[in-house]
Write a protein that holds these residues in place. Structure first.
Motif, PDB file in Angstrom:
ATOM      1  N   UNK A  17      -8.792   0.293   7.142  1.00  0.00           N
ATOM      2  CA  UNK A  17      -7.481   0.799   6.722  1.00  0.00           C
ATOM      3  C   UNK A  17      -6.368  -0.244   6.657  1.00  0.00           C
ATOM      4  N   UNK A  18      -6.558  -1.394   7.303  1.00  0.00           N
ATOM      5  CA  UNK A  18      -5.474  -2.373   7.377  1.00  0.00           C
ATOM      6  C   UNK A  18      -5.781  -3.696   6.675  1.00  0.00           C
ATOM      7  N   UNK A  19      -6.931  -3.767   6.000  1.00  0.00           N
ATOM      8  CA  UNK A  19      -7.302  -5.009   5.330  1.00  0.00           C
ATOM      9  C   UNK A  19      -7.722  -4.716   3.898  1.00  0.00           C
ATOM     10  N   UNK A  20      -6.808  -4.997   2.973  1.00  0.00           N
ATOM     11  CA  UNK A  20      -7.054  -4.782   1.553  1.00  0.00           C
ATOM     12  C   UNK A  20      -6.845  -6.120   0.835  1.00  0.00           C
ATOM     13  N   UNK A  21      -7.848  -6.524   0.071  1.00  0.00           N
ATOM     14  CA  UNK A  21      -7.780  -7.777  -0.682  1.00  0.00           C
ATOM     15  C   UNK A  21      -8.049  -7.478  -2.149  1.00  0.00           C
ATOM     16  N   UNK A  33       0.188  -4.025   1.433  1.00  0.00           N
ATOM     17  CA  UNK A  33       0.249  -2.643   1.895  1.00  0.00           C
ATOM     18  C   UNK A  33      -1.055  -2.266   2.589  1.00  0.00           C
ATOM     19  N   UNK A  34      -1.070  -1.129   3.257  1.00  0.00           N
ATOM     20  CA  UNK A  34      -2.282  -0.640   3.904  1.00  0.00           C
ATOM     21  C   UNK A  34      -2.228   0.883   3.952  1.00  0.00           C
ATOM     22  N   UNK A  35      -3.295   1.499   4.439  1.00  0.00           N
ATOM     23  CA  UNK A  35      -3.309   2.948   4.604  1.00  0.00           C
ATOM     24  C   UNK A  35      -2.411   3.324   5.777  1.00  0.00           C
ATOM     25  N   UNK A  36      -1.849   4.516   5.741  1.00  0.00           N
ATOM     26  CA  UNK A  36      -0.938   4.953   6.795  1.00  0.00           C
ATOM     27  C   UNK A  36      -1.626   5.088   8.144  1.00  0.00           C
ATOM     28  N   UNK A  37      -2.908   5.466   8.123  1.00  0.00           N
ATOM     29  CA  UNK A  37      -3.632   5.691   9.378  1.00  0.00           C
ATOM     30  C   UNK A  37      -5.128   5.639   9.107  1.00  0.00           C
ATOM     31  N   UNK A  38      -5.908   5.654  10.170  1.00  0.00           N
ATOM     32  CA  UNK A  38      -7.355   5.740  10.031  1.00  0.00           C
ATOM     33  C   UNK A  38      -7.731   7.037   9.318  1.00  0.00           C
ATOM     34  N   UNK A  39      -6.993   8.101   9.596  1.00  0.00           N
ATOM     35  CA  UNK A  39      -7.252   9.406   8.984  1.00  0.00           C
ATOM     36  C   UNK A  39      -7.081   9.358   7.464  1.00  0.00           C
ATOM     37  N   UNK A  40      -5.993   8.759   6.982  1.00  0.00           N
ATOM     38  CA  UNK A  40      -5.783   8.695   5.535  1.00  0.00           C
ATOM     39  C   UNK A  40      -6.818   7.780   4.879  1.00  0.00           C
ATOM     40  N   UNK A  41      -7.220   6.739   5.572  1.00  0.00           N
ATOM     41  CA  UNK A  41      -8.268   5.871   5.042  1.00  0.00           C
ATOM     42  C   UNK A  41      -9.590   6.627   4.935  1.00  0.00           C
ATOM     43  N   UNK A  42      -9.952   7.350   5.978  1.00  0.00           N
ATOM     44  CA  UNK A  42     -11.198   8.126   5.985  1.00  0.00           C
ATOM     45  C   UNK A  42     -11.184   9.163   4.854  1.00  0.00           C
ATOM     46  N   UNK A  43     -10.043   9.811   4.639  1.00  0.00           N
ATOM     47  CA  UNK A  43      -9.927  10.772   3.535  1.00  0.00           C
ATOM     48  C   UNK A  43     -10.134  10.088   2.184  1.00  0.00           C
ATOM     49  N   UNK A  44      -9.528   8.914   2.002  1.00  0.00           N
ATOM     50  CA  UNK A  44      -9.693   8.169   0.751  1.00  0.00           C
ATOM     51  C   UNK A  44     -11.150   7.735   0.581  1.00  0.00           C
ATOM     52  N   UNK A  45     -11.783   7.311   1.658  1.00  0.00           N
ATOM     53  CA  UNK A  45     -13.184   6.908   1.628  1.00  0.00           C
ATOM     54  C   UNK A  45     -14.063   8.079   1.183  1.00  0.00           C
ATOM     55  N   UNK A  46     -13.834   9.243   1.752  1.00  0.00           N
ATOM     56  CA  UNK A  46     -14.610  10.429   1.394  1.00  0.00           C
ATOM     57  C   UNK A  46     -14.355  10.858  -0.049  1.00  0.00           C
TER      58      UNK A  46
END
Length: 87
Positions: A17-21, A33-46
């Motif tokens: 969630x915090x490392x985007x290249x 920028x990064x995802x707001x939280x682990x939760x929002x990252x997991x939702x985007x991943x799914x």
């Protein structure tokens, strides 16, 4: 979405969630920028899994597919030290 809408980029790598290249003109750069939280990252991943039509889990820890004009590789957290990986 900002990165996905930039036609000059050749690759986007999300390594948690915090490392985007991204790659632009042959040079890898870190995105500010990064995802707001682990939760929002997991939702985007799914969501990306659904859009690509693949599922990754412990039994199937990685998958490749396509989404629009993008080639997508997804790696489950069980085999990536940093967590889920999307490229």
């Amino acid at each position: 979405e900002t990165l996905l809408n930039d036609p000059t980029l050749t690759e986007v790598i999300v390594n948690g969630p915090h490392q985007i290249s991204f790659e632009k003109q042959g040079v890898m750069e870190e995105f500010d920028d990064c995802f707001l939280s682990d939760f929002t990252f997991k939702n985007a991943f799914e969501k990306i899994q659904r859009l690509v039509g693949v599922v990754v889990n412990q039994e199937n820890p990685f998958a490749d597919g396509s989404w629009g004009h993008f080639r997508v590789s997804i790696v489950d957290q069980t085999i990536n030290q940093s967590g889920y990986l999307i490229s």
